[in-house]
Design an enzyme around this catalytic site. Structure first.
Site, PDB file in Angstrom:
ATOM      1  CD  GLU A 114       0.735  -1.568  20.318  1.00  0.00           C
ATOM      2  OE1 GLU A 114       0.428  -0.375  20.218  1.00  0.00           O
ATOM      3  OE2 GLU A 114       1.588  -2.120  19.589  1.00  0.00           O
ATOM      4  N   GLY A 169       6.213   4.678  15.248  1.00  0.00           N
ATOM      5  CA  GLY A 169       6.486   4.784  13.825  1.00  0.00           C
ATOM      6  C   GLY A 169       5.991   6.069  13.197  1.00  0.00           C
ATOM      7  N   GLY A 195       0.837  -1.195   0.000  1.00  0.00           N
ATOM      8  CA  GLY A 195       0.000   0.000   0.000  1.00  0.00           C
ATOM      9  C   GLY A 195       0.869   1.240   0.000  1.00  0.00           C
ATOM     10  NE  ARG A 196      -3.083   6.422   0.710  1.00  0.00           N
ATOM     11  CZ  ARG A 196      -4.194   5.864   1.166  1.00  0.00           C
ATOM     12  NH1 ARG A 196      -4.133   4.993   2.176  1.00  0.00           N
ATOM     13  NH2 ARG A 196      -5.367   6.161   0.638  1.00  0.00           N
ATOM     14  CB  ILE A 197       3.278   2.325   4.715  1.00  0.00           C
ATOM     15  CG1 ILE A 197       2.488   3.447   5.408  1.00  0.00           C
ATOM     16  CG2 ILE A 197       4.553   2.020   5.502  1.00  0.00           C
ATOM     17  CD1 ILE A 197       1.923   3.065   6.758  1.00  0.00           C
ATOM     18  NE  ARG A 251      -3.204  -1.009  14.476  1.00  0.00           N
ATOM     19  CZ  ARG A 251      -2.798   0.222  14.145  1.00  0.00           C
ATOM     20  NH1 ARG A 251      -1.511   0.434  13.916  1.00  0.00           N
ATOM     21  NH2 ARG A 251      -3.660   1.215  14.056  1.00  0.00           N
ATOM     22  CB  THR A 259       6.393  -0.258  11.210  1.00  0.00           C
ATOM     23  OG1 THR A 259       6.310  -0.479   9.789  1.00  0.00           O
ATOM     24  CG2 THR A 259       7.845  -0.255  11.638  1.00  0.00           C
ATOM     25  CG  HIS A 305       2.249   1.868  18.221  1.00  0.00           C
ATOM     26  ND1 HIS A 305       1.136   1.049  18.312  1.00  0.00           N
ATOM     27  CD2 HIS A 305       2.123   2.494  17.020  1.00  0.00           C
ATOM     28  CE1 HIS A 305       0.406   1.161  17.221  1.00  0.00           C
ATOM     29  NE2 HIS A 305       0.979   2.038  16.427  1.00  0.00           N
TER      30      HIS A 305
END
Length: 328
Positions: free
Chosen positions: A272, A292, A159-161, A243, A241, A290
């Site tokens: 978490e 990122g 995807g975008r990331i 879930r 990075t 968490h």
């Protein structure tokens, strides 16, 4: 007659500029001390709010939404992931859900690249060596890691990331491989010089670095199961990075301890903020809280998207970042 401002309940402390604008535009109830709301507090919030602004730390499940008052029509999430919101129940109650896509892409990709480097070059171990006062000086075999130039990166979720990470990876000399629900457009593959693997199993067995960048959905829960993790090569590393629930954390921990996988860089965890105590003991795991997307610029951009989504909705229009169930 002045139109009544909608009651907006914000569950966590947001950047000051965003909170100020919230107060100007809406009847906003802010969380000054930034303590995460309990389930009962969330229930009380949905009873009275016109708009709820939650974050990833707030579980807006069917049990909470069962108490939603008649005025609750929008959940404007502060964050991209909405796996903590029961979208089906929200839809059944006529509640629109929005998120904040795009603004966290570059920050998260930066952090993913940083973890790849940190695990490969043992940066966290070296830093601990210095702080403990145990460094006796340079040595030809001290703190040997692995170069990443020329290695293969397998991206789970283009995807975008994932695409932003691929662009960075090319600059570091990594060859890009990916697995995705759907193959990306040929132009994107050409730009990224990316190799598509229809089989996740096969990709895991052929790459040196695995990066998890897909959303958490029922279909991706433990996508990297114990069986799939065992397909990775012993020298390979895993970075997550996205879930924590996407990776079988107990299985990963065992394999790291036994040397079946060389290392891991984790910014997210399955339960978490609780972290597996056995993970904390491992030198070959780099663990982050968490963070990122934790840049000042990113958080402000997120807040501005929340404001736009609320204002657009209140004005009677479809908010730009409405989440459509099934299209995550």
């Amino acid at each position: 007659m002045t139109k009544k401002k909608p009651l907006v309940v914000v569950t966590r402390k947001l950047p000051e500029a965003i909170e100020t604008r919230m107060m100007e535009l809406f009847d906003a109830r802010l969380n000054i001390d930034d303590a995460a709301m309990s389930k009962q507090e969330l229930i009380e919030a949905v009873k009275v709010a016109d708009v709820l602004v939650p974050t990833v730390t707030d579980k807006i499940d069917a049990a909470v939404l069962a108490h939603a008052g008649p005025n609750l029509r929008l959940i404007a999430n502060f964050g991209t992931g909405v796996d903590h919101v029961d979208l089906q129940t929200a839809r059944s109650r006529g509640i629109t859900v929005t998120n904040t896509p795009d603004v966290l892409t570059e920050d998260t990709a930066d952090m993913t690249m940083a973890l790849i480097l940190s695990v490969s070059r043992r940066l966290a171990e070296g830093e601990r060596l210095i702080r403990k006062g145990e460094w006796a000086g340079w040595g030809p075999t001290l703190m040997l890691g692995h170069r990443i130039w020329g290695k293969r990166l397998g991206i789970v979720g283009m995807g975008r990331i994932g695409r932003a990470l691929a662009r960075r990876a090319k600059g570091f000399g990594l060859s890009v491989h990916y697995h995705n629900r759907r193959r990306v457009h040929p132009d994107i593959e050409e730009e990224l010089d990316a190799t598509y693997w229809e089989s996740l199993d096969q990709m895991l067995a052929h790459v040196d670095v695995v990066s998890v960048n897909c959303p958490h959905t029922p279909a991706t829960y433990h996508l990297l199961s114990a069986r799939r993790l065992k397909l990775m090569q012993p020298h390979a590393i895993l970075v997550n990075t996205a879930r924590g629930e996407i990776v079988d954390e107990p299985a990963l921990t065992r394999m790291l301890a036994d040397g079946e996988i060389a290392g891991a860089g984790l910014d997210v965890f399955e339960h978490e903020p609780a972290v597996n105590p056995k993970l904390l003991e491992l030198q070959n795991a780099v663990l982050l809280p968490h963070m990122g997307s934790a840049t000042i610029e990113g958080r402000v951009d997120m807040g501005e998207k929340v404001l736009i989504n609320i204002k657009t909705f209140v004005d009677g229009h479809t908010p730009p970042d409405r989440v459509i169930e099934g299209l995550l």
